[in-house]
Write a protein that holds these residues in place. Structure first.
Motif, PDB file in Angstrom:
ATOM      1  N   VAL A   1     -19.742  -0.995  -9.705  1.00 26.90           N
ATOM      2  CA  VAL A   1     -19.670  -1.677 -10.992  1.00 26.90           C
ATOM      3  C   VAL A   1     -18.287  -1.407 -11.573  1.00 26.90           C
ATOM      4  CG1 VAL A   1     -20.584  -1.846 -13.335  1.00 26.90           C
ATOM      5  CG2 VAL A   1     -22.139  -1.389 -11.422  1.00 26.90           C
ATOM      6  N   VAL A   2     -17.544  -2.455 -11.866  1.00 25.99           N
ATOM      7  CA  VAL A   2     -16.215  -2.323 -12.452  1.00 25.99           C
ATOM      8  C   VAL A   2     -16.307  -2.657 -13.937  1.00 25.99           C
ATOM      9  CG1 VAL A   2     -13.867  -3.227 -12.466  1.00 25.99           C
ATOM     10  CG2 VAL A   2     -15.035  -2.849 -10.292  1.00 25.99           C
ATOM     11  N   ALA A   3     -15.787  -1.763 -14.783  1.00 26.64           N
ATOM     12  CA  ALA A   3     -15.857  -1.941 -16.237  1.00 26.64           C
ATOM     13  C   ALA A   3     -14.453  -2.147 -16.792  1.00 26.64           C
ATOM     14  CB  ALA A   3     -16.519  -0.729 -16.882  1.00 26.64           C
ATOM     15  N   ILE A   4     -14.285  -3.209 -17.609  1.00 24.97           N
ATOM     16  CA  ILE A   4     -12.968  -3.618 -18.101  1.00 24.97           C
ATOM     17  C   ILE A   4     -12.967  -3.584 -19.630  1.00 24.97           C
ATOM     18  CG2 ILE A   4     -11.177  -5.370 -17.966  1.00 24.97           C
ATOM     19  CD1 ILE A   4     -12.673  -6.568 -15.564  1.00 24.97           C
ATOM     20  N   HIS A   5     -12.048  -2.842 -20.191  1.00 21.81           N
ATOM     21  CA  HIS A   5     -11.996  -2.604 -21.637  1.00 21.81           C
ATOM     22  C   HIS A   5     -11.424  -3.795 -22.400  1.00 21.81           C
ATOM     23  CE1 HIS A   5      -7.610  -2.166 -21.592  1.00 21.81           C
ATOM     24  NE2 HIS A   5      -7.759  -1.483 -20.468  1.00 21.81           N
ATOM     25  N   GLY A   6     -11.468  -3.686 -23.723  1.00 22.57           N
ATOM     26  CA  GLY A   6     -10.970  -4.729 -24.602  1.00 22.57           C
ATOM     27  C   GLY A   6      -9.520  -4.540 -25.002  1.00 22.57           C
ATOM     28  N   LEU A   7      -9.023  -5.455 -25.822  1.00 21.64           N
ATOM     29  CA  LEU A   7      -7.642  -5.436 -26.273  1.00 21.64           C
ATOM     30  C   LEU A   7      -7.358  -4.155 -27.053  1.00 21.64           C
ATOM     31  CD1 LEU A   7      -4.939  -6.996 -26.618  1.00 21.64           C
ATOM     32  CD2 LEU A   7      -5.886  -7.904 -28.762  1.00 21.64           C
ATOM     33  N   GLY A   8      -6.332  -3.425 -26.643  1.00 18.14           N
ATOM     34  CA  GLY A   8      -5.946  -2.208 -27.331  1.00 18.14           C
ATOM     35  C   GLY A   8      -6.761  -0.997 -26.960  1.00 18.14           C
TER      36      GLY A   8
ATOM     37  N   ALA B   1     -11.531   4.732 -21.461  1.00 16.41           N
ATOM     38  CA  ALA B   1     -12.365   5.694 -22.188  1.00 16.41           C
ATOM     39  C   ALA B   1     -13.456   5.021 -23.000  1.00 16.41           C
ATOM     40  CB  ALA B   1     -11.496   6.564 -23.096  1.00 16.41           C
ATOM     41  N   SER B   2     -13.281   3.732 -23.358  1.00 17.00           N
ATOM     42  CA  SER B   2     -14.326   3.044 -24.124  1.00 17.00           C
ATOM     43  C   SER B   2     -15.575   2.819 -23.291  1.00 17.00           C
ATOM     44  CB  SER B   2     -13.801   1.701 -24.649  1.00 17.00           C
ATOM     45  OG  SER B   2     -13.542   0.794 -23.587  1.00 17.00           O
ATOM     46  N   PHE B   3     -15.489   3.061 -21.983  1.00 16.28           N
ATOM     47  CA  PHE B   3     -16.652   2.902 -21.116  1.00 16.28           C
ATOM     48  C   PHE B   3     -17.187   4.234 -20.596  1.00 16.28           C
ATOM     49  CE2 PHE B   3     -15.483  -1.609 -20.821  1.00 16.28           C
ATOM     50  CZ  PHE B   3     -16.747  -2.179 -20.939  1.00 16.28           C
ATOM     51  N   ILE B   4     -16.776   5.343 -21.197  1.00 10.56           N
ATOM     52  CA  ILE B   4     -17.341   6.633 -20.789  1.00 10.56           C
ATOM     53  C   ILE B   4     -18.859   6.665 -20.984  1.00 10.56           C
ATOM     54  CG2 ILE B   4     -17.424   9.101 -21.357  1.00 10.56           C
ATOM     55  CD1 ILE B   4     -14.401   8.980 -21.748  1.00 10.56           C
ATOM     56  N   PRO B   5     -19.406   6.159 -22.107  1.00  9.65           N
ATOM     57  CA  PRO B   5     -20.872   6.133 -22.233  1.00  9.65           C
ATOM     58  C   PRO B   5     -21.532   5.274 -21.150  1.00  9.65           C
ATOM     59  CG  PRO B   5     -19.846   5.810 -24.369  1.00  9.65           C
ATOM     60  CD  PRO B   5     -18.750   5.697 -23.354  1.00  9.65           C
ATOM     61  N   THR B   6     -20.875   4.200 -20.740  1.00  8.92           N
ATOM     62  CA  THR B   6     -21.419   3.334 -19.690  1.00  8.92           C
ATOM     63  C   THR B   6     -21.425   4.055 -18.355  1.00  8.92           C
ATOM     64  OG1 THR B   6     -20.550   1.421 -20.881  1.00  8.92           O
ATOM     65  CG2 THR B   6     -21.166   1.085 -18.573  1.00  8.92           C
TER      66      THR B   6
ATOM     67  N   VAL C   1     -19.310  -6.775 -12.411  1.00  2.00           N
ATOM     68  CA  VAL C   1     -18.194  -6.626 -13.338  1.00  2.00           C
ATOM     69  C   VAL C   1     -18.726  -6.668 -14.768  1.00  2.00           C
ATOM     70  CG1 VAL C   1     -15.963  -7.500 -14.103  1.00  2.00           C
ATOM     71  CG2 VAL C   1     -16.622  -7.722 -11.694  1.00  2.00           C
ATOM     72  N   ILE C   2     -18.362  -5.650 -15.538  1.00  2.00           N
ATOM     73  CA  ILE C   2     -18.701  -5.570 -16.963  1.00  2.00           C
ATOM     74  C   ILE C   2     -17.399  -5.655 -17.748  1.00  2.00           C
ATOM     75  CG2 ILE C   2     -19.727  -4.176 -18.790  1.00  2.00           C
ATOM     76  CD1 ILE C   2     -21.344  -2.718 -16.688  1.00  2.00           C
ATOM     77  N   GLY C   3     -17.390  -6.446 -18.810  1.00  2.00           N
ATOM     78  CA  GLY C   3     -16.190  -6.535 -19.631  1.00  2.00           C
ATOM     79  C   GLY C   3     -16.531  -6.611 -21.104  1.00  2.00           C
ATOM     80  N   ASN C   4     -15.739  -5.926 -21.924  1.00  2.00           N
ATOM     81  CA  ASN C   4     -15.895  -5.969 -23.376  1.00  2.00           C
ATOM     82  C   ASN C   4     -14.683  -6.660 -23.991  1.00  2.00           C
ATOM     83  OD1 ASN C   4     -15.312  -3.661 -26.027  1.00  2.00           O
ATOM     84  ND2 ASN C   4     -16.763  -5.344 -26.106  1.00  2.00           N
ATOM     85  N   SER C   5     -14.920  -7.620 -24.884  1.00  2.00           N
ATOM     86  CA  SER C   5     -13.858  -8.295 -25.615  1.00  2.00           C
ATOM     87  C   SER C   5     -12.878  -8.956 -24.641  1.00  2.00           C
ATOM     88  CB  SER C   5     -13.164  -7.294 -26.544  1.00  2.00           C
ATOM     89  OG  SER C   5     -12.258  -7.935 -27.395  1.00  2.00           O
ATOM     90  N   LEU C   6     -11.591  -8.583 -24.681  1.00  2.00           N
ATOM     91  CA  LEU C   6     -10.638  -9.107 -23.703  1.00  2.00           C
ATOM     92  C   LEU C   6     -11.120  -8.859 -22.282  1.00  2.00           C
ATOM     93  CD1 LEU C   6      -7.853 -10.125 -22.671  1.00  2.00           C
ATOM     94  CD2 LEU C   6      -7.014  -7.779 -23.025  1.00  2.00           C
ATOM     95  N   GLY C   7     -11.721  -7.685 -22.040  1.00  2.00           N
ATOM     96  CA  GLY C   7     -12.253  -7.388 -20.712  1.00  2.00           C
ATOM     97  C   GLY C   7     -13.347  -8.357 -20.298  1.00  2.00           C
ATOM     98  N   GLY C   8     -14.113  -8.864 -21.272  1.00  3.29           N
ATOM     99  CA  GLY C   8     -15.115  -9.879 -20.964  1.00  3.29           C
ATOM    100  C   GLY C   8     -14.480 -11.183 -20.531  1.00  3.29           C
ATOM    101  N   ARG C   9     -13.384 -11.543 -21.203  1.00  4.52           N
ATOM    102  CA  ARG C   9     -12.661 -12.756 -20.797  1.00  4.52           C
ATOM    103  C   ARG C   9     -12.088 -12.587 -19.384  1.00  4.52           C
ATOM    104  NH1 ARG C   9     -11.203 -16.313 -18.755  1.00  4.52           N
ATOM    105  NH2 ARG C   9      -9.812 -18.036 -19.338  1.00  4.52           N
TER     106      ARG C   9
ATOM    107  N   ARG D   1     -22.691  -9.709 -10.140  1.00  2.00           N
ATOM    108  CA  ARG D   1     -23.210 -10.126 -11.439  1.00  2.00           C
ATOM    109  C   ARG D   1     -22.186  -9.814 -12.515  1.00  2.00           C
ATOM    110  NH1 ARG D   1     -28.794 -10.971 -12.480  1.00  2.00           N
ATOM    111  NH2 ARG D   1     -29.915 -11.306 -10.527  1.00  2.00           N
ATOM    112  N   LEU D   2     -22.240 -10.569 -13.612  1.00  2.00           N
ATOM    113  CA  LEU D   2     -21.322 -10.386 -14.731  1.00  2.00           C
ATOM    114  C   LEU D   2     -22.085  -9.948 -15.975  1.00  2.00           C
ATOM    115  CD1 LEU D   2     -19.076 -13.592 -14.510  1.00  2.00           C
ATOM    116  CD2 LEU D   2     -18.294 -11.243 -14.210  1.00  2.00           C
TER     117      LEU D   2
END
Length: 398
Positions: free
Chosen positions: A140-147, A151-156, A208-216, A231-232
Motif C-alpha cells: 500500500v503506497v500512501a501519498i501526502h497532501g500539499l505542504g 509523517a501525515s500517514f504515520i497513523p495509517t 494507492v492511498i492519497g490525501n488532498s494533493l496526494g489524492g489527485r 485499489r484507490l
C-alpha cells in the motif's frame, strides 16, 4: 523490606540509546542531535553520527524534540514497542522534525522482524525519494497532501501494518525527498515519480492511498497506469475547480520560482492552518506545521510548494484533456472519503464524482481535510475493509 528504587531517567535513556540501530533510521550524512526532554526531570540529547550516544542537553535548538514524563520514558526503555505506542497515544510528543524523531523511535525499538518500521532513501531514475515503511502483505503506497510529508500517514502505517506492507513517501519537492528546482510539480510529474518508486522497490502493483494533493496524484496514477494499481483510496482529494478561476491569467504569467524568494512567517502559517483545521495547534497537526515549515524555509521547498499549488488552481476542468472528462475513464476500484467540515475540498464534490464514476464508493465523516489524522479509527476501519477485498480482473470502477 526496602522498596526497590527506580532507575534514574539518565540510566533509562542511556539504555534506550544503546538499542539504536542505524540501519533502521535515515538521519542523513550530518551529525544529528535529538533532544529527549523529560517534563519532570533532566533533559538529555541523543547524538547520532553513525552510532548513537547520550549527552547532557546542549545549548541551542535540537534537530528533533521528543518530550515525555519520566514514567513514560521508563516504559519506553522497558518495552521495545513502547516508544511508538506512547507516541500514538499522545503521551510522547515529537516536534521539529518528525522524520528524525519517529525514525529514532523506530531505531531504538529493538525489533528485528521483517515488517518493522524503518526509514529509507530510495534512488529512482529521477532522484531520491524518502519513505517510511512497515508491515508485510500486499503493498500500500500512501501519498501526502500539499505542504505535508509522509509523517501525515504515520497513523495509517500503524493501523494497517498488521495486514499490509505500507509505504508512506515524501513527494519530490517535499519532506526529505529531492527538490528539483524547475520541475513542473503537476499531477503527471508526481504520478511518474511514484511509478518510478514502485519500479525501484520492485513492486508490480500496489494499492494507492492519497490525501488532498496526494489524492489527485493517486487518481493520475490510476488513469495513466491502471495496471500498476490494485485499489484507490482518495481522502479528500484535490480536484479541478468547476467554478470560475479569476486569478488564472495572472498565475499563468507568474513563474512559481518567485516563491523561493520570501518565506511566509511561521505565525502566519499557523493561523492559516488553524482556520482550516480546528485544533491545529495541538497534536498531529501542530507537528504537521513543523514538517511544512522544515521544507518551506528552504528555497527549493518554497518553489516546489508554490509550483504545486499553482498547478492545482490552474488545472483545466473540461475539454479533451480536462480533469472531469478524464475521470470518467477511471477503471480502478475507488473509495472516496469526504470530510463534512472540509473547507478546502467541500463535500459537494462528491456529487460530481458520483456523476463521473457511478460505481465508486463513498464515505462521509465528521472531519475536515485530513481524515486519517482527524478521524483515524473510522477512516482506517473503512480503508482496511475496502483494501481487503479481492479485485476481479477486468472489473473496475466503471
Amino acid at each position: 523490606m526496602a522498596a526497590t528504587q527506580e532507575p534514574s531517567v539518565v540510566a533509562v535513556l542511556t539504555e534506550l540509546v544503546a538499542r539504536y540501530d542505524a540501519t533502521v533510521a535515515d538521519p542523513g550524512p550530518r551529525r544529528v542531535r535529538i533532544r529527549l526532554a523529560v517534563t519532570d526531570g533532566e533533559d538529555q540529547d541523543a547524538v547520532l553520527d553513525g552510532g548513537a550516544r547520550l549527552e547532557p542537553a546542549a545549548e541551542g535548538d535540537p534537530d528533533a524534540l521528543l518530550t515525555a514524563d519520566a514514567a513514560t520514558w521508563r516504559e519506553i526503555a522497558a518495552d521495545v514497542r513502547g516508544g511508538m505506542t506512547a507516541y500514538r497515544q499522545g503521551r510522547l510528543k515529537v516536534r521539529r522534525n518528525l522524520h528524525l524523531g519517529v525514525g529514532f523511535l523506530a531505531a531504538t525499538s529493538g525489533e528485528d522482524t521483517p515488517g518493522r518500521l524503518r526509514f529509507e532513501q530510495v534512488r529512482t531514475r529521477s532522484g531520491h525519494i524518502s519513505i517510511l515503511r512497515a508491515g508485510t502483505g500486499d503493498p500500500v503506497v500512501a501519498i501526502h497532501g500539499l505542504g505535508a510529508t509522509k509523517a501525515s500517514f504515520i497513523p495509517t502505517v500503524a493501523a494497517l501494518a498488521d495486514r499490509f506492507h505500507v509505504i508512506a513517501l515524501d513527494l519530490p519537492g517535499f519532506g526529505d525527498s529531492g527538490k528539483p528546482l524547475r520541475a513542473p510539480y503537476d499531477a503527471r510529474f508526481f504520478a511518474e515519480s511514484v511509478i518510478e518508486l514502485l519500479d525501484a522497490l520492485g513492486l508490480e502493483r500496489a494499492h494507492v492511498i492519497g490525501n488532498s494533493l496526494g489524492g489527485r496524484v493517486a487518481l493520475e496514477i490510476g488513469l495513466r497506469a491502471p495496471e500498476r494499481v490494485e485499489r484507490l483510496v482518495l481522502l479528500a482529494p484535490s480536484m479541478a475547480w468547476r467554478r470560475n478561476r479569476p486569478w488564472a491569467p495572472l498565475l499563468r504569467a507568474v513563474r512559481p520560482e518567485l516563491g523561493a524568494i520570501q518565506p511566509t512567517p511561521r505565525a502566519a502559517v499557523e493561523q492559516i492552518v488553524e482556520r482550516m483545521i480546528p485544533g491545529a495547534r495541538d497534536g498531529w497537526t501542530a507537528a504537521g506545521v513543523d514538517e511544512f515549515m522544515r521544507a518551506y524555509l528552504t528555497r527549493r521547498g518554497r518553489a516546489a510548494f508554490y509550483a504545486a499549488a499553482r498547478q492545482i488552481y490552474l488545472e483545466e476542468p473540461e475539454g479533451d484533456d480536462g480533469f472531469w472528462p478524464r475521470l470518467k475513464t477511471l477503471t480502478v476500484p475507488a473509495l472516496f472519503v469526504w470530510g463534512k467540515q472540509d473547507r478546502l475540498v467541500p463535500i459537494a464534490f462528491a456529487r460530481h464524482v458520483t456523476d463521473a464514476l457511478p460505481k465508486a464508493e463513498h464515505l462521509e465523516l465528521e472531519s475536515g481535510h485530513v481524515p486519517q489524522l482527524e478521524r483515524p479509527r473510522e477512516t482506517h476501519e473503512a480503508v482496511g475493509v475496502f483494501l481487503s477485498r479481492r479485485r476481479r480482473r477486468g472489473a473496475g470502477t466503471r
